[in-house]
Design an enzyme around this catalytic site. Sequence first.
Site, PDB file in Angstrom:
ATOM      1  N   ARG A  15       0.836  -1.208   0.000  1.00  0.00           N
ATOM      2  CA  ARG A  15       0.000   0.000   0.000  1.00  0.00           C
ATOM      3  C   ARG A  15       0.869   1.255   0.000  1.00  0.00           C
ATOM      4  O   ARG A  15       1.000   1.935  -0.998  1.00  0.00           O
ATOM      5  CB  ARG A  15      -0.943  -0.030   1.224  1.00  0.00           C
ATOM      6  N   ASP A  16       1.501   1.538   1.113  1.00  0.00           N
ATOM      7  CA  ASP A  16       2.306   2.756   1.251  1.00  0.00           C
ATOM      8  C   ASP A  16       3.496   2.751   0.289  1.00  0.00           C
ATOM      9  O   ASP A  16       3.909   3.795  -0.206  1.00  0.00           O
ATOM     10  CB  ASP A  16       2.795   2.861   2.705  1.00  0.00           C
ATOM     11  N   CYS A 240       6.662  10.085   0.179  1.00  0.00           N
ATOM     12  CA  CYS A 240       5.495  10.875   0.558  1.00  0.00           C
ATOM     13  C   CYS A 240       5.322  11.991  -0.462  1.00  0.00           C
ATOM     14  O   CYS A 240       6.225  12.820  -0.619  1.00  0.00           O
ATOM     15  CB  CYS A 240       5.651  11.448   1.960  1.00  0.00           C
ATOM     16  N   ASN A 249       9.758   4.625   3.341  1.00  0.00           N
ATOM     17  CA  ASN A 249       9.750   3.821   4.555  1.00  0.00           C
ATOM     18  C   ASN A 249      11.082   3.145   4.818  1.00  0.00           C
ATOM     19  O   ASN A 249      11.851   2.879   3.907  1.00  0.00           O
ATOM     20  CB  ASN A 249       8.683   2.727   4.427  1.00  0.00           C
TER      21      ASN A 249
END
Length: 299
Positions: A15-16, A240, A249
């Site tokens: 996801r991220d 981001c 991350n």
Amino acid sequence: MPFPKAVRLVEVGPRDGLQNEPEPIDTATKLELIERLGAAGIRHIEAASFVSSRWVPQMADHCEVMTGLTRHPGATYSALTPNLKGLEAGLECGVEEVAVFGAASEAFSQKNINCSIAESLQRFEPVLERAKAVNVRVRGYVSCVLGCPYEGEIAPAKVAEVSKALYEMGCFEVSLGDTIGTGTPFKAKRLIEAVSRDIPMDKLAAHFHDTYGQALANLYAVLEEGIAVIDSSVAGLGGCPYAKGASGNVASEDVVYMLDGLGIETGIDLNKLADTGTWITQAIGRPNRSKVGVALAAK
């Protein structure tokens, strides 16, 4: 305080890690990624995001992902559902755990979800109520806990306030996100001290980005405080969109290598995880940002 005996890793790569990729990634690749992560022993995977495909086109196949994945016994496959519409869509596709995300920075909240922190918390109330009614657990995320691209320093007390609101609303766990990766170990410790006054330590998670190369040091610091849940992304995928230059991350492989070295149990096969990182970065044409993954692949 002694280190925890075991740590639960929440893998956010599907996801991220993938949500900001500019080129479409096909559903089959996403499903294979989730399957490989599960085969490596990861038992908590954030698989999709039920947000508008206009804003996050990469997540447009969220339902196909949630219905297409193979559910391993004892594993949790969660999805991001920022509002009631997202939750209802997720429920139709069989989600068993969801997440909502707030911010500790007013400016970031406005830029990211177009509303104030207070308004964002109000939006989550019906999501929590509906989820509770159908027995679906809700995780809470707090962004910008160690710094904001617009406001700079963020007071630990502000993070504690937002975290407490999410916890009291019914979130079973609150994940503290260093969205732009500017945190340092001392600040990370101060943050945990502040937040854990209101929320039990076993209900907190660390979600640290590695933009400034501090993520592992920060994780070590919060492990010493008693944190036992860590969010990470295979091969360090992700970034981001609201934080220029944010590299994303902390890599799952690097976290597992460190935890193995500390004698902390994860239940994860590092070699299988590293192979997965090599595979997915080649599949989507991205550099592998895991130092451990690159070192193992070179052997």
